[in-house]
Design a protein around this motif. Sequence first.
Motif, mmCIF file in Angstrom:
data_model
loop_
_atom_site.group_PDB
_atom_site.id
_atom_site.type_symbol
_atom_site.label_atom_id
_atom_site.label_comp_id
_atom_site.label_asym_id
_atom_site.label_seq_id
_atom_site.Cartn_x
_atom_site.Cartn_y
_atom_site.Cartn_z
ATOM 1 N N GLU A 81 0.805 -1.224 0.000
ATOM 2 C CA GLU A 81 0.000 0.000 0.000
ATOM 3 C C GLU A 81 0.837 1.272 0.000
ATOM 4 O O GLU A 81 0.382 2.321 -0.459
ATOM 5 N N GLN A 82 2.038 1.194 0.553
ATOM 6 C CA GLN A 82 2.894 2.366 0.668
ATOM 7 C C GLN A 82 4.288 2.027 0.160
ATOM 8 O O GLN A 82 4.706 0.866 0.209
ATOM 9 N N HIS A 130 -2.404 4.309 -4.328
ATOM 10 C CA HIS A 130 -1.688 3.937 -3.115
ATOM 11 C C HIS A 130 -1.096 2.529 -3.195
ATOM 12 O O HIS A 130 -0.619 2.010 -2.198
#
Length: 199
Positions: A81-82, A130
Amino acid sequence: TDYLIINKPAGIPVHPTCDNNKENVLALLQTFLGIKLWVVHRLDIATSGLMVMGKNLSFCQEFQKKLEGQEITKEYHCIIEQPIATGIHTHFMGNRTRAPFPALIKQEPGTKPCSLEVISCNPISDLPPHYWKARVLLHTGKQHQIRAQFATMGRPIIGDFLYGSTQLMAHTDPGCEKISLYSTGLQLGPLEPFWELTS
């Protein structure tokens, strides 16, 4: 040749389990091909991608020596996600018998260092902004190592609820144990070919 290269699907174990000795990669391949095979390394049930199966014991023994000598190069891709920092990341893992297996920042009694190298981490254009794809080289071979280390760094792999993900993988079949972790490259030594999945 002395080995077989396969593309393992997610959701199926590599070897027989205590409650099912038929529905696994080893048993299905042996039945389909009609030959004896050996498991020389493993992928988690939820992980898909490149694997080697041995066709004879001498190859298996040689492969194990290369594993122990860290002569095997393993490459993985995962979706997170990051973004995660590139470079070598080292943690410490013990010998617990049940998952999840924590990756610790500081060494404690009974733990050993484990390391991986993030080669690149780039946004994925065809998924929400994301989501990021990380390319990873595995330097050691602890069980669930990439999953555990990424979780410790606050970057659980998409679909890996065991290690803290809250995101479901897109296009996941109901009931299929599958995470966004893929074995994409494997090299047995400096003079051997590098096998790579291109999709």
